[in-house]
Design an enzyme around this catalytic site. Structure first.
Site, PDB file in Angstrom:
ATOM      1  N   HIS A  23      -4.029  -9.559   3.394  1.00 11.31           N
ATOM      2  CA  HIS A  23      -5.461  -9.528   3.704  1.00 11.31           C
ATOM      3  C   HIS A  23      -5.736 -10.307   4.985  1.00 11.31           C
ATOM      4  O   HIS A  23      -5.245 -11.415   5.162  1.00 11.31           O
ATOM      5  CB  HIS A  23      -6.277 -10.155   2.561  1.00 11.31           C
ATOM      6  CG  HIS A  23      -6.309  -9.303   1.333  1.00 11.31           C
ATOM      7  ND1 HIS A  23      -6.677  -9.795   0.090  1.00 11.31           N
ATOM      8  CD2 HIS A  23      -6.019  -7.990   1.144  1.00 11.31           C
ATOM      9  CE1 HIS A  23      -6.618  -8.821  -0.798  1.00 11.31           C
ATOM     10  NE2 HIS A  23      -6.220  -7.722  -0.190  1.00 11.31           N
ATOM     11  N   ARG A  43      -1.520  -3.224  -6.678  1.00 11.03           N
ATOM     12  CA  ARG A  43      -1.937  -4.376  -5.881  1.00 11.03           C
ATOM     13  C   ARG A  43      -2.881  -5.267  -6.684  1.00 11.03           C
ATOM     14  O   ARG A  43      -2.746  -6.494  -6.695  1.00 11.03           O
ATOM     15  CB  ARG A  43      -2.648  -3.912  -4.595  1.00 11.03           C
ATOM     16  CG  ARG A  43      -1.720  -3.405  -3.537  1.00 11.03           C
ATOM     17  CD  ARG A  43      -2.464  -2.800  -2.367  1.00 11.03           C
ATOM     18  NE  ARG A  43      -3.266  -3.747  -1.608  1.00 11.03           N
ATOM     19  CZ  ARG A  43      -2.807  -4.557  -0.672  1.00 11.03           C
ATOM     20  NH1 ARG A  43      -1.499  -4.575  -0.404  1.00 11.03           N
ATOM     21  NH2 ARG A  43      -3.610  -5.361  -0.009  1.00 11.03           N
ATOM     22  N   ARG A  87       0.852  -1.185   0.000  1.00  7.67           N
ATOM     23  CA  ARG A  87       0.000   0.000   0.000  1.00  7.67           C
ATOM     24  C   ARG A  87       0.888   1.236   0.000  1.00  7.67           C
ATOM     25  O   ARG A  87       2.026   1.201   0.473  1.00  7.67           O
ATOM     26  CB  ARG A  87      -0.917   0.017   1.221  1.00  7.67           C
ATOM     27  CG  ARG A  87      -1.874  -1.166   1.291  1.00  7.67           C
ATOM     28  CD  ARG A  87      -2.706  -1.101   2.557  1.00  7.67           C
ATOM     29  NE  ARG A  87      -3.670  -2.193   2.625  1.00  7.67           N
ATOM     30  CZ  ARG A  87      -3.421  -3.376   3.186  1.00  7.67           C
ATOM     31  NH1 ARG A  87      -2.233  -3.594   3.732  1.00  7.67           N
ATOM     32  NH2 ARG A  87      -4.347  -4.312   3.203  1.00  7.67           N
ATOM     33  N   LYS A 135      -2.308  -1.379   7.658  1.00 13.73           N
ATOM     34  CA  LYS A 135      -3.317  -0.422   8.093  1.00 13.73           C
ATOM     35  C   LYS A 135      -4.070  -0.906   9.334  1.00 13.73           C
ATOM     36  O   LYS A 135      -4.692  -0.109  10.033  1.00 13.73           O
ATOM     37  CB  LYS A 135      -4.307  -0.128   6.965  1.00 13.73           C
ATOM     38  CG  LYS A 135      -5.178  -1.303   6.548  1.00 13.73           C
ATOM     39  CD  LYS A 135      -6.137  -0.868   5.452  1.00 13.73           C
ATOM     40  CE  LYS A 135      -7.092  -1.983   5.056  1.00 13.73           C
ATOM     41  NZ  LYS A 135      -8.023  -1.563   3.989  1.00 13.73           N
ATOM     42  N   HIS A 160      -3.337   1.822  -5.926  1.00 13.61           N
ATOM     43  CA  HIS A 160      -3.928   0.515  -5.643  1.00 13.61           C
ATOM     44  C   HIS A 160      -3.981  -0.375  -6.874  1.00 13.61           C
ATOM     45  O   HIS A 160      -4.109  -1.610  -6.744  1.00 13.61           O
ATOM     46  CB  HIS A 160      -5.336   0.688  -5.058  1.00 13.61           C
ATOM     47  CG  HIS A 160      -5.490   0.037  -3.724  1.00 13.61           C
ATOM     48  ND1 HIS A 160      -4.685   0.332  -2.645  1.00 13.61           N
ATOM     49  CD2 HIS A 160      -6.356  -0.921  -3.283  1.00 13.61           C
ATOM     50  CE1 HIS A 160      -5.054  -0.401  -1.607  1.00 13.61           C
ATOM     51  NE2 HIS A 160      -6.053  -1.171  -1.967  1.00 13.61           N
ATOM     52  N   TYR A 172     -10.937 -11.192  -6.536  1.00 13.19           N
ATOM     53  CA  TYR A 172     -10.059 -11.431  -7.681  1.00 13.19           C
ATOM     54  C   TYR A 172     -10.488 -12.649  -8.494  1.00 13.19           C
ATOM     55  O   TYR A 172      -9.940 -12.888  -9.579  1.00 13.19           O
ATOM     56  CB  TYR A 172      -8.608 -11.579  -7.211  1.00 13.19           C
ATOM     57  CG  TYR A 172      -8.080 -10.283  -6.656  1.00 13.19           C
ATOM     58  CD1 TYR A 172      -7.841  -9.203  -7.491  1.00 13.19           C
ATOM     59  CD2 TYR A 172      -7.879 -10.124  -5.295  1.00 13.19           C
ATOM     60  CE1 TYR A 172      -7.395  -7.991  -6.984  1.00 13.19           C
ATOM     61  CE2 TYR A 172      -7.427  -8.923  -4.779  1.00 13.19           C
ATOM     62  CZ  TYR A 172      -7.196  -7.859  -5.628  1.00 13.19           C
ATOM     63  OH  TYR A 172      -6.758  -6.661  -5.124  1.00 13.19           O
TER      64      TYR A 172
END
Length: 412
Positions: free
Chosen positions: A383, A360, A262, A286, A357, A392
């Site tokens: 994640h 990613r 990120r 995060k 992003h 995805y």
């Protein structure tokens, strides 16, 4: 008679006034910040003139306040054409003097808070100290609660026991019309959290969290916009690695594209987080957790090239620093986004977005097409929940078609 301040700055005369003994230290201070020689000259000369003005006004060192630079510049403007950076230069000087303990730090009177703001502030403290939530969550939740309390009570007393389900539903219905679906869901999460907090504290007899309407949540409504491998290659080849800024930007883009970091993780990456012996490094995600990554050879080589031949001299422990003075680490993720936007525009690449992003998403998409499992992709991207990675599965339509059973009876 000329007076030498240090090996960079020479004044036409000996400085006078309460700052005279500290101008040399100030020159060293701004020089260490990475300012250009012209800027150092201008700031030191301005500091000397300011000190002379203080002497004429009879203002002693310990009496200097943030008002004096403004008054000085007003007087100076009557004789000399003002320069755009004069106020900033004197602000640096005042900051230096305070940092050295030469002048007192001024007490700034806190603005008087309304009852609604007091209530929101108490909730913020609860989230930070009792719940230990991530700062990003707190920053997102509290403004919604401030708005809700303002909407219900205005500037008057906050009596949470007077709230009803109608107040909650009305607020959500009104706000949801102007918010993106994700922001609306965030708003309802914040409201449920606050109403449970108020009920727990005994300020409400009813738990109105159940009254918060549910925002429709269609499973995986959109496909992530991912930059393609060819576009990544073109972007990296367009970076001029012969310059210090180019070496920095190349290393940053590699971290985004090859490891899917990120932008905030790149901006806040510290030197101590890299273990060159084991070929690994770690970032704080995060959610506040530490996530360890392998350091691929190409990425490590790019970072080392920047550290050796591009990174300015600085006491900062951040890996990546600003190229312009004051030399310091980036303030946040926005700087990384700016680097990506400029790099894409310079290379003439029409990427899906100009954000960070997409790297990613691009990494996850390519891993999926090469046969990686969703668990492996989730581990790489950090994640916490498998549902986050599930989106995805929508991107590789060609791979999914190979799993489709033939139509019974053959083609018509």
């Amino acid at each position: 008679m000329k007076y030498r301040i240090n090996n960079q700055v020479v004044l036409s005369q000996i400085p006078l006034g309460p700052l005279a003994a500290h101008i040399g230290s100030f020159a060293d201070f701004i020089s260490a910040q990475g300012y250009a020689l012209y800027t150092i000259h201008r700031q030191v000369h301005l500091a000397a003139d300011f000190s002379q003005w203080l002497k004429l006004k009879g203002i002693e060192l310990h009496c200097i306040s943030s008002d004096h630079p403004r008054l000085y510049l007003r007087d100076r403007a009557r004789q000399v054409q003002p320069c755009r950076g004069d106020a900033a230069a004197l602000s640096h000087l005042i900051g230096f003097l305070r940092g050295e303990g030469l002048i007192p730090t001024e007490k700034v009177s806190e603005p008087r808070l309304t009852p609604a703001e007091h209530c929101a502030q108490a909730y913020e403290q609860y989230l930070r100290e009792a719940r230990a939530l991530a700062e990003a969550t707190i920053v997102n939740y509290v403004p919604f609660i401030s708005h809700f309390l303002k909407d219900c009570f205005g500037d008057g007393p906050v009596t949470l026991s007077d709230l009803s389900a109608r107040d909650v539903v009305s607020f959500v219905q009104h706000q949801a019309q102007r918010l993106h679906r994700k922001r609306a869901k965030l708003m309802t999460s914040a409201l449920r959290s606050f109403l449970k907090y108020a009920h727990y504290r005994g300020e409400m007899s009813l738990d109105l969290a159940a009254a918060v309407p549910v925002i429709p949540n269609w499973s995986m409504p959109s496909i992530p916009r991912a930059i393609s491998p060819d576009q990544v290659k073109q972007l990296l080849e367009g970076i001029d690695q012969h310059t210090a800024v180019g070496r920095r930007d190349y290393a940053i883009l590699l971290l985004l594209a090859r490891l899917g970091l990120r932008s905030s993780e790149v901006a806040l990456l510290e030197l101590d987080a890299i273990d060159w012996n084991t070929g690994t490094f770690s970032v704080r995600t995060k959610s506040g957790l530490r996530h360890e990554f392998p350091l691929p050879f190409a990425v490590g080589k790019a970072i080392a090239a920047y550290l050796r031949d591009g990174r300015p001299v600085s006491g900062s422990r951040r890996v990546f620093l600003r190229a312009k003075a004051p030399i310091r680490g980036f303030r946040g993720a926005g700087a990384i986004g700016s680097i990506v936007r400029h790099a894409l525009k310079r290379a003439g690449i029409k990427a899906p977005t100009y954000g960070t992003h997409q790297f990613r998403h691009g990494l996850a998409t390519e891993m999926l097409r090469q046969g990686a499992s969703l668990g492996e992709i989730g581990d790489v991207l950090g994640h916490r929940h498998p549902q986050t990675t599930m989106i995805y599965t929508k991107v590789d339509l060609e791979a999914l078609r190979t799993l489709a059973l033939p139509w019974p009876g053959g083609a018509l």
